[in-house]
Write an enzyme that holds these catalytic residues in place. Sequence first.
Site, PDB file in Angstrom:
ATOM      1  N   ARG A   4       6.555  -3.983 -77.998  1.00 58.85           N
ATOM      2  CA  ARG A   4       7.403  -3.517 -76.897  1.00 58.85           C
ATOM      3  C   ARG A   4       8.699  -2.898 -77.392  1.00 58.85           C
ATOM      4  O   ARG A   4       9.513  -2.461 -76.575  1.00 58.85           O
ATOM      5  CB  ARG A   4       7.756  -4.699 -75.999  1.00 58.85           C
ATOM      6  CG  ARG A   4       6.817  -4.911 -74.829  1.00 58.85           C
ATOM      7  CD  ARG A   4       7.277  -6.176 -74.134  1.00 58.85           C
ATOM      8  NE  ARG A   4       7.038  -6.177 -72.724  1.00 58.85           N
ATOM      9  CZ  ARG A   4       5.951  -6.683 -72.145  1.00 58.85           C
ATOM     10  NH1 ARG A   4       4.971  -7.149 -72.873  1.00 58.85           N
ATOM     11  NH2 ARG A   4       5.856  -6.700 -70.837  1.00 58.85           N
ATOM     12  N   LYS A  38      -2.532  -3.412 -67.908  1.00 63.89           N
ATOM     13  CA  LYS A  38      -2.894  -3.778 -69.279  1.00 63.89           C
ATOM     14  C   LYS A  38      -3.859  -4.971 -69.301  1.00 63.89           C
ATOM     15  O   LYS A  38      -4.870  -4.939 -69.991  1.00 63.89           O
ATOM     16  CB  LYS A  38      -1.627  -4.128 -70.095  1.00 63.89           C
ATOM     17  CG  LYS A  38      -0.643  -2.978 -70.235  1.00 63.89           C
ATOM     18  CD  LYS A  38       0.517  -3.331 -71.164  1.00 63.89           C
ATOM     19  CE  LYS A  38       1.460  -4.383 -70.634  1.00 63.89           C
ATOM     20  NZ  LYS A  38       2.320  -3.957 -69.521  1.00 63.89           N
ATOM     21  N   ARG A  59       1.080  -8.662 -56.432  1.00 64.58           N
ATOM     22  CA  ARG A  59       0.742  -9.734 -57.368  1.00 64.58           C
ATOM     23  C   ARG A  59       1.638 -10.959 -57.124  1.00 64.58           C
ATOM     24  O   ARG A  59       1.200 -12.102 -57.279  1.00 64.58           O
ATOM     25  CB  ARG A  59       0.903  -9.241 -58.817  1.00 64.58           C
ATOM     26  CG  ARG A  59       0.399 -10.229 -59.851  1.00 64.58           C
ATOM     27  CD  ARG A  59       0.310  -9.619 -61.231  1.00 64.58           C
ATOM     28  NE  ARG A  59       1.626  -9.483 -61.843  1.00 64.58           N
ATOM     29  CZ  ARG A  59       1.850  -8.896 -63.011  1.00 64.58           C
ATOM     30  NH1 ARG A  59       0.843  -8.361 -63.688  1.00 64.58           N
ATOM     31  NH2 ARG A  59       3.056  -8.810 -63.505  1.00 64.58           N
ATOM     32  N   ARG A  83       4.102 -15.204 -59.803  1.00 66.26           N
ATOM     33  CA  ARG A  83       4.786 -15.185 -61.105  1.00 66.26           C
ATOM     34  C   ARG A  83       6.294 -15.091 -60.897  1.00 66.26           C
ATOM     35  O   ARG A  83       6.765 -14.306 -60.087  1.00 66.26           O
ATOM     36  CB  ARG A  83       4.288 -13.978 -61.912  1.00 66.26           C
ATOM     37  CG  ARG A  83       3.564 -14.382 -63.165  1.00 66.26           C
ATOM     38  CD  ARG A  83       2.981 -13.196 -63.853  1.00 66.26           C
ATOM     39  NE  ARG A  83       3.990 -12.332 -64.466  1.00 66.26           N
ATOM     40  CZ  ARG A  83       3.702 -11.335 -65.278  1.00 66.26           C
ATOM     41  NH1 ARG A  83       2.449 -11.083 -65.581  1.00 66.26           N
ATOM     42  NH2 ARG A  83       4.656 -10.589 -65.787  1.00 66.26           N
TER      43      ARG A  83
HETATM   44  P1  ATP Z   1       1.684  -6.444 -66.775  1.00 61.59           P
HETATM   45  O1  ATP Z   1       1.000  -7.500 -67.589  1.00 61.59           O
HETATM   46  O2  ATP Z   1       1.272  -6.455 -65.353  1.00 61.59           O
HETATM   47  O3  ATP Z   1       1.515  -5.059 -67.364  1.00 61.59           O
HETATM   48  P2  ATP Z   1       4.302  -7.085 -67.811  1.00 61.59           P
HETATM   49  O4  ATP Z   1       4.126  -6.086 -68.911  1.00 61.59           O
HETATM   50  O5  ATP Z   1       5.655  -7.136 -67.236  1.00 61.59           O
HETATM   51  O6  ATP Z   1       3.248  -6.805 -66.680  1.00 61.59           O
HETATM   52  P3  ATP Z   1       3.722  -9.355 -69.545  1.00 61.59           P
HETATM   53  O7  ATP Z   1       3.202  -8.498 -70.645  1.00 61.59           O
HETATM   54  O8  ATP Z   1       2.920 -10.492 -69.105  1.00 61.59           O
HETATM   55  O9  ATP Z   1       3.992  -8.567 -68.215  1.00 61.59           O
HETATM   56  O10 ATP Z   1       5.182  -9.844 -69.993  1.00 61.59           O
HETATM   57  C1  ATP Z   1       5.982 -10.666 -69.173  1.00 61.59           C
HETATM   58  C2  ATP Z   1       7.316 -10.947 -69.856  1.00 61.59           C
HETATM   59  O11 ATP Z   1       7.086 -11.657 -71.097  1.00 61.59           O
HETATM   60  C3  ATP Z   1       8.124  -9.717 -70.266  1.00 61.59           C
HETATM   61  O12 ATP Z   1       8.905  -9.210 -69.200  1.00 61.59           O
HETATM   62  C4  ATP Z   1       8.983 -10.302 -71.419  1.00 61.59           C
HETATM   63  O13 ATP Z   1      10.051 -11.059 -70.917  1.00 61.59           O
HETATM   64  C5  ATP Z   1       8.014 -11.245 -72.103  1.00 61.59           C
HETATM   65  N1  ATP Z   1       7.262 -10.577 -73.192  1.00 61.59           N
HETATM   66  C6  ATP Z   1       5.923 -10.365 -73.234  1.00 61.59           C
HETATM   67  N2  ATP Z   1       5.575  -9.699 -74.356  1.00 61.59           N
HETATM   68  C7  ATP Z   1       6.729  -9.486 -75.034  1.00 61.59           C
HETATM   69  C8  ATP Z   1       7.052  -8.835 -76.253  1.00 61.59           C
HETATM   70  N3  ATP Z   1       6.116  -8.239 -76.998  1.00 61.59           N
HETATM   71  N4  ATP Z   1       8.361  -8.805 -76.629  1.00 61.59           N
HETATM   72  C9  ATP Z   1       9.315  -9.386 -75.900  1.00 61.59           C
HETATM   73  N5  ATP Z   1       9.090  -9.999 -74.736  1.00 61.59           N
HETATM   74  C10 ATP Z   1       7.813 -10.061 -74.299  1.00 61.59           C
HETATM   75 MG    MG Z   2      -0.105  -8.619 -68.479  1.00 63.28          MG
END
Ligand code: ATP
Ligand code: MG
Length: 192
Positions: free
Chosen positions: A89, A14, A128, A134
């Site tokens: 999400r 993403k 990563r 991270r």
């Molecule tokens: P990537 O960015 O590689 O696709 P990812 O989806 O796990 O990985 P991030 O989107 O950076 O990573 O999110 C990291 C963490 O931040 C999630 O696991 C969650 O704990 C929190 N988080 C991020 N966005 C949300 C959201 N919309 N609702 C609830 N928690 C969130």
């Molecule tokens: Mg991300």
Amino acid sequence: MKNIIIFGAPGSGKGTYSDAIVERYGMGHISTGDVLRAEIKNETELGKVAQGYISNGQLIPDDLMIDILAKTYDAQPAGKGVIFDGFPRTIAQAEALKKMLAERGHEMGVMVELVVEEDILMARLLNRAKEQGRADDNEETIKKRFAVYQNQTAPLIDWFEREGIRHTFRWADTPNKEAMIESIFAFLDTVK
Ligand code: ATP
Ligand code: MG
């Protein structure tokens, strides 16, 4: 450019594709993960709350996220479109996003779904972990994040389908980053 919601499991790319899209179309970018990591780094109250959830692979509660999202959205330059990366999400977040945008006379635009096999996701996230360190990129937490994705986030795919804005891109069809970017651009060029 219309708004874009980029959607996919942890590690699906993403952030990577968002950066490419921002560079090409010059739009705003809201990464809720980046917003939360900045709050943690700055040791804010929100950061303290978020840290516990993130390091456990859990989602931050919806009411908190929805509030953050609206504030971040309103701080974006008007009229250029925004790419939502990591939000929504949950179904509640999706409903709130739709409502928040409607209240401003805006639309969700299009949803770009990234589909990547789970073994590839795991390999990417472990890699990563070595590069970026991270806190939530370790095997145990990654497995929890996959389960959270399946249970809480994947049901949104049907929600977007019903909204009529779902567009799917499969890594298996074009297993190459540049080729993925090209096919996403080819689609977005038709959207405007
Ligand atoms: P990537 O960015 O590689 O696709 P990812 O989806 O796990 O990985 P991030 O989107 O950076 O990573 O999110 C990291 C963490 O931040 C999630 O696991 C969650 O704990 C929190 N988080 C991020 N966005 C949300 C959201 N919309 N609702 C609830 N928690 C969130
Ligand atoms: Mg991300």
